[in-house]
Design a protein around this motif. Structure first.
Motif, short mmCIF file in Angstrom:
data_model
loop_
_atom_site.label_atom_id
_atom_site.label_comp_id
_atom_site.label_asym_id
_atom_site.label_seq_id
_atom_site.Cartn_x
_atom_site.Cartn_y
_atom_site.Cartn_z
N HIS A 150 10.20 1.31 2.51
CA HIS A 150 9.98 0.80 3.85
C HIS A 150 10.13 1.88 4.92
O HIS A 150 9.48 1.82 5.96
CB HIS A 150 10.92 -0.37 4.12
CG HIS A 150 10.67 -1.53 3.20
ND1 HIS A 150 9.71 -2.47 3.42
CD2 HIS A 150 11.24 -1.85 2.01
CE1 HIS A 150 9.70 -3.35 2.44
NE2 HIS A 150 10.62 -2.99 1.57
N LYS B 155 3.45 0.11 10.10
CA LYS B 155 3.90 -1.15 9.51
C LYS B 155 2.78 -2.17 9.34
O LYS B 155 2.93 -3.14 8.60
CB LYS B 155 5.03 -1.76 10.36
CG LYS B 155 6.25 -0.85 10.51
CD LYS B 155 6.81 -0.42 9.16
CE LYS B 155 8.03 0.48 9.34
NZ LYS B 155 8.55 1.01 8.06
N SER B 156 1.65 -1.95 10.00
CA SER B 156 0.52 -2.87 9.83
C SER B 156 0.00 -2.83 8.39
O SER B 156 -0.68 -3.77 7.95
CB SER B 156 -0.61 -2.54 10.81
OG SER B 156 -1.22 -1.30 10.48
N LEU C 201 1.68 -3.28 5.92
CA LEU C 201 2.41 -4.30 5.17
C LEU C 201 2.01 -5.72 5.55
O LEU C 201 2.46 -6.68 4.92
CB LEU C 201 3.92 -4.13 5.40
CG LEU C 201 4.52 -2.82 4.87
CD1 LEU C 201 5.98 -2.70 5.29
CD2 LEU C 201 4.40 -2.75 3.35
N THR C 202 1.14 -5.85 6.55
CA THR C 202 0.70 -7.18 6.96
C THR C 202 -0.08 -7.83 5.82
O THR C 202 -1.00 -7.23 5.25
CB THR C 202 -0.19 -7.09 8.22
OG1 THR C 202 0.56 -6.46 9.26
CG2 THR C 202 -0.63 -8.47 8.66
N ASP C 203 0.30 -9.05 5.48
CA ASP C 203 -0.35 -9.78 4.38
C ASP C 203 -0.30 -9.01 3.07
O ASP C 203 -1.25 -9.06 2.26
CB ASP C 203 -1.81 -10.12 4.74
CG ASP C 203 -1.90 -11.08 5.92
OD1 ASP C 203 -1.02 -11.94 6.05
OD2 ASP C 203 -2.85 -10.95 6.71
N SER C 204 0.78 -8.29 2.84
CA SER C 204 1.01 -7.66 1.54
C SER C 204 2.20 -8.36 0.87
O SER C 204 3.06 -8.93 1.56
CB SER C 204 1.30 -6.17 1.69
OG SER C 204 2.57 -5.96 2.30
N TYR C 205 2.24 -8.31 -0.45
CA TYR C 205 3.25 -9.08 -1.18
C TYR C 205 3.70 -8.29 -2.41
O TYR C 205 2.91 -7.58 -3.03
CB TYR C 205 2.69 -10.43 -1.63
CG TYR C 205 2.11 -11.24 -0.50
CD1 TYR C 205 2.90 -12.13 0.23
CD2 TYR C 205 0.76 -11.12 -0.14
CE1 TYR C 205 2.37 -12.87 1.29
CE2 TYR C 205 0.22 -11.85 0.91
CZ TYR C 205 1.03 -12.72 1.61
OH TYR C 205 0.51 -13.44 2.66
N ARG D 260 7.22 -11.20 1.04
CA ARG D 260 6.19 -10.80 1.99
C ARG D 260 6.56 -9.43 2.56
O ARG D 260 7.66 -9.23 3.09
CB ARG D 260 6.10 -11.85 3.10
CG ARG D 260 4.94 -11.67 4.03
CD ARG D 260 4.69 -12.88 4.93
NE ARG D 260 5.86 -13.73 5.07
CZ ARG D 260 5.83 -15.06 5.04
NH1 ARG D 260 4.69 -15.69 4.86
NH2 ARG D 260 6.92 -15.76 5.21
N GLU E 246 5.63 -7.62 5.17
CA GLU E 246 5.78 -7.35 6.60
C GLU E 246 7.17 -7.67 7.14
O GLU E 246 7.66 -7.01 8.05
CB GLU E 246 4.73 -8.09 7.40
CG GLU E 246 4.75 -9.59 7.22
CD GLU E 246 3.45 -10.25 7.64
OE1 GLU E 246 3.35 -10.64 8.81
OE2 GLU E 246 2.53 -10.34 6.79
N ASP E 247 7.83 -8.69 6.56
CA ASP E 247 9.17 -9.04 7.07
C ASP E 247 10.21 -9.17 5.96
O ASP E 247 11.35 -9.52 6.23
CB ASP E 247 9.11 -10.34 7.88
CG ASP E 247 8.50 -11.49 7.09
OD1 ASP E 247 8.32 -11.35 5.86
OD2 ASP E 247 8.20 -12.53 7.69
N ARG E 248 9.82 -8.89 4.72
CA ARG E 248 10.71 -8.91 3.56
C ARG E 248 11.36 -10.28 3.35
O ARG E 248 12.47 -10.37 2.83
CB ARG E 248 11.77 -7.81 3.68
CG ARG E 248 11.17 -6.42 3.75
CD ARG E 248 12.22 -5.35 3.94
NE ARG E 248 13.00 -5.17 2.73
CZ ARG E 248 14.05 -4.36 2.65
NH1 ARG E 248 14.42 -3.66 3.70
NH2 ARG E 248 14.71 -4.24 1.53
#
Length: 385
Positions: free
Chosen positions: A268, A274-275, A277-281, A374, A376-378
């Protein structure tokens, strides 16, 4: 000597002694190679030594172990003795000999680590004292009689991610990129591919890279040409953050999904945008919102490090070893190993209902549930929980 002067000097001496002792008590971070971490009153209280195989990059595993050690010692130790760590660095060439060295010391009751599955499979065949590895490779526990894994195996995690990709993301095609000849990455890819295909999906690209690579142009161009719905990144930093950045730069729009190799502190911090990580899993066996006490204690002790699955693994490894010793009321390696295998309903940074049998019928794989996180926010995604 004047009595007043003598008393004044005595007070100064006692004050300095208290300050020094207090300072020593606060110096509790994991130290360097081949060092012993001191415990209180080591001159008067016998200690139990635990070998720690510490990765030089992913230090949160060893930090989690250190938090557990301090808590255990503060609560009175183990069988009336304080825990003392003997720390050695985890390297490919020396990890097997490190495990042998720990056992030959005679007073080391168990080993915490290694973290990488490629290293754990080297430790398994030579281990003669209990080993609680942070590795999650599905074949690790097949390599020896004394090695346990404390997290959900990559076979279980890969099955979860294949189901998630199909059920939640509606993926029909997948591209995969992973580290060449790595036990962990290779195992993940094999299991994910088999499960994804079984669910009706198609793996349209499989690409590898070498450790230390920084440019992935050729692999990503081939992946871009087949436009997969998801891009499965089955490895760890520093390469994965670079792959994500370069994939977006060349126009790949696939949803990033990954393994628990993402659940390490450097991942991280290395992603500046950080975008990405948006919609990444990714999958993990660590549920931050269910481990509030651990997260709070860990981040108070190591404010520069965010608590994740790797830190949780180090913490649980120490606590499971200690619980095995206490249940056995012994430090005999066989008795402790068998006691660990029979632990049920363990609750620490993660929750393990029991240890289940591996292919050899021996209980050394933790029944640790995997979750989808998720990026983006863990936070844990509400799927399969």
């Amino acid at each position: 000597m004047n009595v007043k002067i003598f008393r004044l000097m005595l007070c100064v001496f006692l004050s300095l002694s208290v300050m020094l002792l207090s300072g020593c008590d606060r110096v509790r971070n994991i130290v360097g190679t081949d060092e012993m971490i001191p415990t209180p009153d080591t001159d008067t209280m016998p200690t139990l030594k635990v070998g720690v195989i510490r990765h030089s990059d992913y230090i949160d595993f060893a930090q989690g172990a250190e938090l557990a050690r301090q808590q255990i010692n503060a609560a009175g130790g183990v069988l009336g003795r304080q825990l003392e760590f003997v720390v050695k660095v985890e390297t490919t060439d020396t990890v097997a000999q490190t495990a042998i060295d720990f056992a030959e010391m005679g007073d080391v009751v168990g080993i915490v680590g290694p973290l990488f599955s490629s290293h754990a499979v080297k430790v398994g065949p030579v281990a003669t004292i209990p080993v609680l590895a942070g590795a999650t490779g599905k074949d690790v526990t097949e390599t020896g009689d004394f090695i346990f894994i404390v997290g959900a195996s990559n076979a279980l995690q890969a099955e979860l991610m294949a189901n998630f990709a199909v059920d939640e993301l509606g993926a029909k095609t997948a591209g995969i990129i992973w580290q060449n000849q790595d036990v962990y990455s290779g195992g993940f890819v094999e299991e994910f591919s088999a499960n994804f295909v079984k669910l009706g999906g198609s793996v349209v690209a499989k690409e590898v890279y070498e450790p230390g690579d920084t440019m992935f142009d050729a692999q990503l161009e081939r992946i871009k040409a087949v436009t997969p719905d998801v891009l499965f990144l089955a490895s760890f930093p520093p390469e994965v953050p670079l792959i994500m950045e370069q994939a977006r730069a060349v126009g790949i729009t696939s949803t990033f999904i990954g393994s628990d190799g993402w659940d390490v502190a450097p991942f991280h911090t290395m992603i500046m945008d950080k975008s990405l990580l948006t919609d990444s899993y990714y999958c993990s066996n660590f549920h931050r919102t269910q481990a509030v006490e651990f997260v709070s204690a860990f981040e108070a002790m190591f404010p520069e490090t965010s608590a994740g699955g790797v830190a949780a693994g180090g913490y649980d490894a120490v606590r499971l070893l200690v619980q095995g010793i206490e249940n056995a009321q012994s430090t005999d390696p066989v008795a402790v190993r068998d006691a660990i295998a029979n632990i049920m309903d363990y609750e620490g940074a993660t929750i393990i209902s029991h240890f289940r049998a591996n292919d050899n019928g021996q209980k050394r794989e933790s029944n640790n549930s995997a979750v989808v996180v998720r990026g983006e926010d863990r936070t844990v995604y509400p799927y399969g929980n």
